[in-house]
Design a protein around this motif. Structure first.
Motif, PDB file in Angstrom:
ATOM      1  N   ILE B   7       3.584   6.060   7.066  1.00 45.25           N
ATOM      2  CA  ILE B   7       4.648   7.080   6.182  1.00 45.25           C
ATOM      3  C   ILE B   7       5.648   5.947   5.648  1.00 45.25           C
ATOM      4  O   ILE B   7       6.053   5.088   6.568  1.00 45.25           O
ATOM      5  CB  ILE B   7       5.218   8.430   6.799  1.00 45.25           C
ATOM      6  CG1 ILE B   7       6.003   7.933   7.922  1.00 45.25           C
ATOM      7  CG2 ILE B   7       3.979   9.001   7.192  1.00 45.25           C
ATOM      8  CD1 ILE B   7       6.670   9.393   8.452  1.00 45.25           C
ATOM      9  N   ASN B  35       8.037  10.123   1.902  1.00 42.20           N
ATOM     10  CA  ASN B  35       7.113   9.851   0.554  1.00 42.20           C
ATOM     11  C   ASN B  35       5.896  11.047   0.132  1.00 42.20           C
ATOM     12  O   ASN B  35       5.550  11.443   1.240  1.00 42.20           O
ATOM     13  CB  ASN B  35       6.421   8.702   0.539  1.00 42.20           C
ATOM     14  CG  ASN B  35       5.549   8.503  -0.459  1.00 42.20           C
ATOM     15  OD1 ASN B  35       5.927   8.668  -1.787  1.00 42.20           O
ATOM     16  ND2 ASN B  35       4.396   7.864  -0.387  1.00 42.20           N
ATOM     17  N   THR B  60       6.205   3.884  10.803  1.00 41.49           N
ATOM     18  CA  THR B  60       7.094   3.636   9.540  1.00 41.49           C
ATOM     19  C   THR B  60       7.586   2.226   9.840  1.00 41.49           C
ATOM     20  O   THR B  60       7.917   1.930  10.898  1.00 41.49           O
ATOM     21  CB  THR B  60       7.811   4.602   9.024  1.00 41.49           C
ATOM     22  OG1 THR B  60       8.475   4.122   7.802  1.00 41.49           O
ATOM     23  CG2 THR B  60       9.115   4.680   9.891  1.00 41.49           C
ATOM     24  N   LEU B 101       2.319  -3.902   9.182  1.00 41.39           N
ATOM     25  CA  LEU B 101       1.590  -2.640   9.657  1.00 41.39           C
ATOM     26  C   LEU B 101       0.481  -2.737  10.178  1.00 41.39           C
ATOM     27  O   LEU B 101      -0.032  -2.142  11.420  1.00 41.39           O
ATOM     28  CB  LEU B 101       1.409  -1.919   8.554  1.00 41.39           C
ATOM     29  CG  LEU B 101       2.591  -1.109   7.754  1.00 41.39           C
ATOM     30  CD1 LEU B 101       2.193  -0.306   6.411  1.00 41.39           C
ATOM     31  CD2 LEU B 101       3.300  -0.071   8.488  1.00 41.39           C
ATOM     32  N   CYS B 116      -2.991   6.703   4.895  1.00 41.08           N
ATOM     33  CA  CYS B 116      -1.728   6.371   3.932  1.00 41.08           C
ATOM     34  C   CYS B 116      -1.714   7.342   2.760  1.00 41.08           C
ATOM     35  O   CYS B 116      -2.762   8.250   2.392  1.00 41.08           O
ATOM     36  CB  CYS B 116      -1.961   5.002   3.312  1.00 41.08           C
ATOM     37  SG  CYS B 116      -1.820   3.709   4.704  1.00 41.08           S
ATOM     38  N   ALA B 120       3.589   5.135  -2.718  1.00 39.54           N
ATOM     39  CA  ALA B 120       4.834   5.514  -2.293  1.00 39.54           C
ATOM     40  C   ALA B 120       5.593   5.555  -3.710  1.00 39.54           C
ATOM     41  O   ALA B 120       5.754   4.750  -4.515  1.00 39.54           O
ATOM     42  CB  ALA B 120       5.823   4.438  -1.572  1.00 39.54           C
ATOM     43  N   THR B 125       3.449   1.178  -5.847  1.00 39.06           N
ATOM     44  CA  THR B 125       2.336   0.043  -6.137  1.00 39.06           C
ATOM     45  C   THR B 125       0.974   0.746  -5.773  1.00 39.06           C
ATOM     46  O   THR B 125      -0.068   0.045  -6.222  1.00 39.06           O
ATOM     47  CB  THR B 125       2.664  -1.046  -5.057  1.00 39.06           C
ATOM     48  OG1 THR B 125       2.359  -0.880  -3.676  1.00 39.06           O
ATOM     49  CG2 THR B 125       4.152  -1.419  -5.059  1.00 39.06           C
ATOM     50  N   GLY B 129      -2.148   0.459   1.100  1.00 38.00           N
ATOM     51  CA  GLY B 129      -3.420   0.980   2.125  1.00 38.00           C
ATOM     52  C   GLY B 129      -4.605   0.208   1.861  1.00 38.00           C
ATOM     53  O   GLY B 129      -5.003  -0.265   2.964  1.00 38.00           O
TER      54      GLY B 129
HETATM   55  N1  LIG Z   1       7.149   0.571   4.878  1.00 41.32           N
HETATM   56  C1  LIG Z   1       6.118   0.935   5.109  1.00 41.32           C
HETATM   57  N2  LIG Z   1       5.913   1.785   6.225  1.00 41.32           N
HETATM   58  C2  LIG Z   1       4.874   2.537   6.352  1.00 41.32           C
HETATM   59  N3  LIG Z   1       3.893   2.733   5.682  1.00 41.32           N
HETATM   60  C3  LIG Z   1       4.214   2.393   4.581  1.00 41.32           C
HETATM   61  C4  LIG Z   1       5.332   1.411   4.036  1.00 41.32           C
HETATM   62  N4  LIG Z   1       5.035   1.160   2.817  1.00 41.32           N
HETATM   63  C5  LIG Z   1       3.898   1.891   2.397  1.00 41.32           C
HETATM   64  N5  LIG Z   1       3.387   2.433   3.198  1.00 41.32           N
HETATM   65  C6  LIG Z   1       2.129   3.608   3.244  1.00 41.32           C
HETATM   66  O1  LIG Z   1       1.454   3.053   1.979  1.00 41.32           O
HETATM   67  C7  LIG Z   1       1.091   3.887   1.182  1.00 41.32           C
HETATM   68  C8  LIG Z   1       1.088   3.399  -0.214  1.00 41.32           C
HETATM   69  O2  LIG Z   1       2.607   2.800  -0.536  1.00 41.32           O
HETATM   70  P1  LIG Z   1       2.945   1.577  -1.798  1.00 41.32           P
HETATM   71  O3  LIG Z   1       1.671   0.699  -1.649  1.00 41.32           O
HETATM   72  O4  LIG Z   1       4.082   1.085  -1.357  1.00 41.32           O
HETATM   73  O5  LIG Z   1       2.616   2.381  -2.873  1.00 41.32           O
HETATM   74  C9  LIG Z   1       2.370   5.032   1.527  1.00 41.32           C
HETATM   75  O6  LIG Z   1       1.814   6.131   0.930  1.00 41.32           O
HETATM   76  C10 LIG Z   1       2.268   4.768   2.847  1.00 41.32           C
HETATM   77  O7  LIG Z   1       1.356   5.550   3.523  1.00 41.32           O
END
Ligand SMILES: Nc1ncnc2c1ncn2[C@@H]1O[C@H](COP(=O)(O)O)[C@@H](O)[C@H]1O
Ligand SMILES: Cc1cc2nc3c(=O)[nH]c(=O)nc-3n(C[C@H](O)[C@H](O)[C@H](O)COP(=O)(O)OP(=O)(O)OC[C@H]3O[C@@H](n4cnc5c(N)ncnc54)[C@H](O)[C@@H]3O)c2cc1C
Lengths: 385, 262
Positions: B7, B35, B60, B101, B116, B120, B125, B129
């Motif tokens: 998360i 998120n 996280t 992660l 995931c 976010a 992006t 995941g």
């Molecule tokens: N800093 C983080 N810590 C933990 N999970 C993350 C983090 N950033 C992104 N995620 C996970 O990756 C998903 C996609 O994020 P993003 O690729 O940034 O759009 C999110 O919905 C989270 O489940």
């Protein structure tokens, strides 16, 4: 790292004001940087009147020699027997970038039966098409599509790889970037080349379109980006263009996958894909009743567009979930967006900001949607439609 | 079954405003929330646990205050929370984030399922995941809007949404899924959950706890760099059309014709 030269800083706070990330605060007449929040974007350095701020990038990493990496690639999207519109848009954009870098455009085309489309890619701007046409590519899987593209790229060393920011592109392109251990910028709306170092300048919206960030990938190749459909313009079909078409049989190891597609269901509501539609008519809760969807549909069919929905409408199951536009739905960028009975909640509006003209019909004069609209009509949707 | 949910704490879209004149974010009153898609990931994990047994761990990577997000996840039914927090993680792009992660998930091994959110809402992006799955060497399915387990308790049957409709796909665990908002309706925290969350102690793992290579995390491990930011000018060319409904529609048609759209 962002360094504050204490001898020059006068504590004026210009940097604090300019920082979009809340990473600088003036404390006791001097700027203090919060390294957790700083993204090293350099905006503060530009606004500082005293030249008291300096960005010091990691010295350990000398920029590599990337002379072996040449060419702009477009990962074509082939689905349901045809090439997606965004692929044609990318070919035109890739042509512009390749022109600035004095290099060529290659399209990578994958899918069962895809070779039938190779010439179309040439006619729209590819100088070369690498085709992987194999029964195992009948259905899209991240593993096979990602592994093949990564394998081609590792062997041929393109300087840039572009793909559509579609459900498919945004799913398997991160796989390719992670395998190649390089950077990837999602959902770009503008691309350019910095001539000094052949860096791809990748501009994309962040914070729901409220901020535009320009991103580079200086020390890794290939430079990779997914690009939002409908922001670039495709070149017309040119039957006289010449290009090389190369059929490649993927290594059997690349065709292994553990995700199995059992069934593929099309649920097209009407008209073109939402993310690529030129005209969208959206139904909000203000259409009042499920049967009024027909009015919205009539207008959208008349304009040759697609039908969209707010979450209130998909929650009520008046329209299927994939028509939902906004933060938790699809982002759209049509020429014309007509919102019928939509209040204009921020979660919805962030998905429509790329639209050229926004028209709103709402009976409440003070509805927030009017703040985002080019033209507003105060009135009852049933009557106006 | 051991489930890890990733998360991220993000600024609440409802409270974020931008000063278009100065081109900056207005910070006053910005609240941090989980998120939205990650709330669905938590709910999906908790539902699987309730049906099939097991344990849900939320992870996280973020600044110390991201602990709040983990506590909220505990109140929503997760069993454990782990905060990956270290100055050295700051400035991570998606490649560095997935490395970090992945190190944490490996430390929690064996893990059967990683969940995931689809993306976010701050960075948008949708890359973390898929990247994390590649790092872990497990298959992934994105944009999941429905899920169930086969009788063997090993095969996941998933609905994967796309522009034209959806695919039904199958995959054996261990696997990673990114979920859409339509997969479920997140519950509201129970009173018991809130009390438990309040008392819970959240372990903090640093880069060294993870045995992370400092060249792969944070800014140092991030191939992408932001070179500039700007606030798009919103040409508020707002015009309210006047007159009877017919007149307003006629006026609109005129303008659309002028703009070359009709
Ligand atoms: N800093 C983080 N810590 C933990 N999970 C993350 C983090 N950033 C992104 N995620 C996970 O990756 C998903 C996609 O994020 P993003 O690729 O940034 O759009 C999110 O919905 C989270 O489940
Ligand atoms: C985490 C989160 C994520 C979300 N993601 C999304 C998302 O991705 N997309 C999305 O759309 N929403 C999303 N929402 C929901 C969003 O906040 C709003 O609730 C939703 O967009 C409202 O839909 P609406 O405008 O159709 O309905 P309402 O807000 O109920 O507005 C209806 C409008 O119609 C007008 N009206 C009523 N009757 C008439 C009539 N006869 N003629 C003309 N006008 C009329 C009213 O004046 C009102 O302005 C999200 C919410 C949350 C909390």
């Amino acid at each position: 790292m962002l360094i504050v030269h204490g001898d020059r800083c006068i504590g004026c706070g210009e940097c604090d004001e300019a920082c979009s990330f809340d990473a600088i605060q003036v404390q006791e007449e001097i700027a203090v940087v919060d390294p957790d929040s700083c993204t090293m974007c350099g905006t503060c350095v530009d606004v500082c009147p005293e030249e008291a701020l300096e960005l010091v990038r990691d010295e350990g990493k000398a920029p590599g020699n990337f002379d072996d990496w040449r060419g702009v690639w477009v990962a074509a999207e082939y689905k349901n027997g045809e090439v997606a519109q965004v692929t044609l848009e990318l070919l035109a954009e890739a042509g512009k970038l390749a022109g600035k870098m004095d290099t060529l455009v290659t399209a990578v085309l994958m899918g069962h039966g895809a070779s039938s489309q190779a010439e179309i890619l040439v006619a729209h701007g590819a100088d070369r098409v690498l085709v992987a046409d194999h029964p195992e590519l009948e259905y899209f899987t991240d593993e096979v599509y990602g592994n093949i593209l990564a394998d081609f790229a590792a062997r041929e060393k393109p300087e840039i790889i572009l793909a559509g920011a579609t459900a498919m592109g945004r799913s398997y392109i991160p796989r390719v970037a992670t395998i190649l251990k390089t950077g990837l910028t999602a959902d770009c709306t503008e691309l350019d080349i910095r001539p000094e170092d052949r860096s791809l300048l990748q501009t994309r919206p962040a914070f729901g379109g409220n901020l535009l960030a320009t991103i580079i990938c200086p020390n890794h190749r290939p430079q990779m980006a997914t690009v939002r459909p409908h922001v670039m313009k495709a070149a017309p079909y040119d039957a006289d263009r010449k290009g090389e078409i190369i059929e490649i049989t993927p290594d059997p190891a690349l065709l292994m996958h553990s995700v199995r597609v059992v069934e593929s269901v099309k649920e097209q509501v009407s008209g073109p894909r939402l993310s690529e539609a030129e005209v969208i008519v959206t139904a909000g809760r203000g259409i009042e009743e499920e049967k009024n969807i027909e009015l919205v549909r009539e207008l959208s069919d008349l304009l040759g567009g697609s039908i969209g929905a707010t979450r209130a409408v998909t929650d009520a199951e008046w329209l299927p979930e994939q028509t939902q536009i906004g933060q938790t739905g699809v982002t759209v960028s049509p020429k014309l967006y007509i919102a019928c009975g939509v209040s204009g909640a921020i979660q919805h509006v962030v998905g429509i900001q790329g639209s050229e003209i926004i028209v709103a019909v709402n009976k409440d004069e003070s509805a927030p949607i009017f703040d985002f609209s080019t033209y507003g009509i105060e009135g009852d949707t049933k009557e106006i439609l | 079954m051991k489930i890890v949910v990733c998360i991220k704490q993000v600024p609440d879209a409802k409270t974020v405003r931008f000063d278009t004149e100065k081109g900056t974010l207005v910070r006053e009153g910005v609240e941090a929330v989980i998120n939205p898609f990650d709330l669905n990931a938590i709910e999906a994990g908790v539902q699987l646990k309730e049906r099939h047994g097991g344990e849900v761990t939320v992870v996280t990577m973020g600044p110390p205050q991201a602990e709040e997000a983990l506590k909220e996840a505990l109140a929503l039914g997760a069993d454990n929370g782990i905060l990956l927090s270290d100055r050295a993680f700051a400035g991570a792009d998606t490649l560095a984030t997935t490395y970090t992660l992945a190190k944490a998930v490996e430390r929690l091994a064996p893990v059967d399922l990683v969940l995931c959110g689809k993306q976010a809402i701050d960075g948008d992006t949708a890359q973390v995941g898929p990247g994390l799955a590649v790092r872990l060497g497990i298959p992934y399915v994105t944009c999941v809007s429905g899920l169930s387990f086969g009788d063997d308790q090993k095969t996941l049957r998933l609905k994967r949404s796309c522009e034209e409709g959806y695919d039904m796909v199958e995959v054996e665990i261990p696997a990673l899924l990114t979920v859409l908002a339509t997969i479920n309706t997140p519950r509201v925290p129970s009173l018991k959950g809130k009390l438990r969350a309040k008392k819970a102690r959240i372990p903090i793992w640093s880069a060294d706890d993870l045995g992370a290579d400092h060249g792969m995390i944070g800014l140092a491990g991030s191939p992408t760099q932001v070179v500039s930011t700007s606030v798009p000018k919103f040409e508020a060319k707002r015009e309210m059309l006047q007159g009877t409904p017919e007149e307003q529609v006629d006026a609109l048609l005129d303008r659309l014709e002028e703009a070359g759209i009709l």
